[in-house]
Scaffold this active site. Structure first.
Site, PDB file in Angstrom:
ATOM      1  N   ARG A  38       0.828  -1.216   0.000  1.00  0.00           N
ATOM      2  CA  ARG A  38       0.000   0.000   0.000  1.00  0.00           C
ATOM      3  C   ARG A  38       0.865   1.269   0.000  1.00  0.00           C
ATOM      4  O   ARG A  38       0.554   2.262   0.624  1.00  0.00           O
ATOM      5  CB  ARG A  38      -0.991   0.013   1.176  1.00  0.00           C
ATOM      6  CG  ARG A  38      -1.828  -1.265   1.316  1.00  0.00           C
ATOM      7  CD  ARG A  38      -2.501  -1.662  -0.013  1.00  0.00           C
ATOM      8  NE  ARG A  38      -3.369  -2.829   0.133  1.00  0.00           N
ATOM      9  CZ  ARG A  38      -3.128  -4.027  -0.419  1.00  0.00           C
ATOM     10  NH1 ARG A  38      -2.043  -4.224  -1.184  1.00  0.00           N
ATOM     11  NH2 ARG A  38      -3.975  -5.023  -0.257  1.00  0.00           N
ATOM     12  N   LEU A  78       5.528   0.394   8.901  1.00  0.00           N
ATOM     13  CA  LEU A  78       5.468   0.104  10.337  1.00  0.00           C
ATOM     14  C   LEU A  78       6.412  -1.038  10.721  1.00  0.00           C
ATOM     15  O   LEU A  78       6.829  -1.127  11.876  1.00  0.00           O
ATOM     16  CB  LEU A  78       4.032  -0.221  10.743  1.00  0.00           C
ATOM     17  CG  LEU A  78       3.066   0.980  10.633  1.00  0.00           C
ATOM     18  CD1 LEU A  78       1.621   0.540  10.829  1.00  0.00           C
ATOM     19  CD2 LEU A  78       3.420   2.067  11.636  1.00  0.00           C
ATOM     20  N   GLU A 124       1.540  13.311   5.344  1.00  0.00           N
ATOM     21  CA  GLU A 124       2.677  14.213   5.560  1.00  0.00           C
ATOM     22  C   GLU A 124       3.382  14.541   4.237  1.00  0.00           C
ATOM     23  O   GLU A 124       3.733  15.694   3.989  1.00  0.00           O
ATOM     24  CB  GLU A 124       3.668  13.592   6.547  1.00  0.00           C
ATOM     25  CG  GLU A 124       3.105  13.493   7.955  1.00  0.00           C
ATOM     26  CD  GLU A 124       4.135  12.990   8.951  1.00  0.00           C
ATOM     27  OE1 GLU A 124       4.732  13.817   9.646  1.00  0.00           O
ATOM     28  OE2 GLU A 124       4.349  11.762   9.026  1.00  0.00           O
ATOM     29  N   GLU A 144      -1.395   7.545  13.789  1.00  0.00           N
ATOM     30  CA  GLU A 144      -0.277   7.507  14.743  1.00  0.00           C
ATOM     31  C   GLU A 144      -0.780   7.355  16.170  1.00  0.00           C
ATOM     32  O   GLU A 144      -0.182   6.636  16.979  1.00  0.00           O
ATOM     33  CB  GLU A 144       0.556   8.794  14.629  1.00  0.00           C
ATOM     34  CG  GLU A 144       1.451   8.850  13.412  1.00  0.00           C
ATOM     35  CD  GLU A 144       0.759   9.398  12.167  1.00  0.00           C
ATOM     36  OE1 GLU A 144      -0.490   9.481  12.154  1.00  0.00           O
ATOM     37  OE2 GLU A 144       1.461   9.711  11.198  1.00  0.00           O
ATOM     38  N   ARG A 147      -1.508   3.898  16.993  1.00  0.00           N
ATOM     39  CA  ARG A 147      -0.339   3.011  16.895  1.00  0.00           C
ATOM     40  C   ARG A 147       0.669   3.294  18.005  1.00  0.00           C
ATOM     41  O   ARG A 147       1.755   2.720  18.040  1.00  0.00           O
ATOM     42  CB  ARG A 147       0.376   3.185  15.551  1.00  0.00           C
ATOM     43  CG  ARG A 147      -0.519   3.088  14.342  1.00  0.00           C
ATOM     44  CD  ARG A 147      -0.616   1.685  13.764  1.00  0.00           C
ATOM     45  NE  ARG A 147      -1.478   1.715  12.594  1.00  0.00           N
ATOM     46  CZ  ARG A 147      -2.549   0.945  12.435  1.00  0.00           C
ATOM     47  NH1 ARG A 147      -2.890   0.077  13.362  1.00  0.00           N
ATOM     48  NH2 ARG A 147      -3.283   1.033  11.346  1.00  0.00           N
TER      49      ARG A 147
END
Ligand code: 1HE
Length: 280
Positions: A38, A78, A124, A144, A147
């Site tokens: 992705r 990640l 971002e 975020e 996570r």
């Protein structure tokens, strides 16, 4: 993944497999090409983004940044986070800052084409671009918060300027997402287009940008944001200086002459809500 490969297509650059570059006359298209993940941005990808924007050839006057597959970008890879200590985390974030500064304050304006997930680091990198085109499938999130991490790619600097600190807080604290229409309403995207129509629109806008006087593009990219962040007196002075520099350029003189001699288009309102500009 991401062994270095030559991108070909008019760029003499070694880019990772996760990036594809294509040249169309004076426009470059850089695509995130890691659809199987992705378009998650890993270390080779962020370094490749830096390499690409730092080494843009002089003939390129605008760039389109897009993503292959169903999503623009799922953010930071990640998988890389699990083995990073605090010091490495700071260094990693600084690399992202450096790379995205090469977009925002690089050589030429960048048009982002957004679709599907535009989340975390994906939002971002989009925020570092100068113009954002969103397809109807685009949605925005800052996962975020859930996570257990924080933005690290300049998001806390750029996103409050784009959508406001309060909205960014909400996105990070509650996991709120915005769809493409909402994103358009709050100012994430400048243009909202149908599914599949983003790249064509992005290229059209990039071509329009490429037709501007280079000094004007320089002033808009490099000077306008600095004026917006300075005090009024400094802003007025800087504006006068850059205005004088721009108008003194030969390109400006010939464009003004073309208008006065009725060889240049008038500024009229068009359906896409931006004015026609002179292209000689
Ligand atoms: C990934 C990543 C990733 C997908 N890093 N591997 N970003 C996020 O928290 C978003 C995480 N991703 C997702 O929520 C979903 O993947 C999507 C909504 C974007 C897409 O869903 P879907 O169903 O199309 O794909 P998928 O099945 O979840 O993912 C396909 C594969 O991509 C799968 O790997 P596989 O080996 O099992 O096939 C996923 O693990 C992998 N994948 N996203 C690593 N982000 C500088 S600081 C920035 C901080 C952040 O960006 S935080 C936000 C991180």
């Amino acid at each position: 993944m991401s062994a270095a490969t030559s991108s070909g297509n008019g760029f003499d650059l070694q880019l990772p497999r996760s990036l594809k570059a294509e040249r169309r006359d004076d426009i470059a298209i850089l695509s995130l090409a890691r659809a199987e993940k992705r378009n998650a941005i890993d270390d080779p990808t962020v370094l490749g983004i830096e390499t690409f924007f730092a080494a843009l050839p002089d003939g390129i006057k605008a760039v389109v940044l897009a993503g292959e597959g169903e999503h623009f970008c799922s953010g930071l890879d990640l998988g890389e986070l699990t083995h990073r200590d605090v010091a490495a985390g700071i260094a990693h974030s600084r690399v992202w800052h450096r790379a995205f500064e090469h977009i925002e304050f690089g050589k030429v304006p960048v048009v982002a084409v957004l679709h599907g997930a535009v989340v975390g680091g994906g939002l971002e990198v989009a925020a570092a671009c100068h113009i954002r085109v969103a397809e109807a499938s685009a949605y925005y999130a800052l996962p975020e918060g859930s996570r257990g991490i924080f933005v690290g790619g300049g998001g806390s600097v750029r996103l409050p300027r784009l959508i406001g600190t309060a909205r960014m807080m909400d996105m990070m604290l509650t996991g709120r997402t915005y769809d493409a229409e909402e994103g358009q309403a709050i100012g994430i995207s400048h243009y909202l287009v149908a599914r599949g129509a983003g790249l064509a629109k992005g290229i059209e806008l990039a071509q329009r940008i490429a037709g501007n006087a280079p000094m004007t593009n320089f002033a808009v990219m490099q000077v306008l944001p600095r004026i917006a962040e300075s005090d009024r007196a400094s802003g007025y002075l800087t504006e006068s200086l850059i205005a004088a520099i721009a108008q003194g350029d030969d390109e400006a003189k010939s464009r003004l002459k073309a208008f006065l001699e009725k060889r240049a288009p008038k500024t009229v309102h068009t359906k896409t809500a931006h004015t026609k500009t002179t292209r000689n």
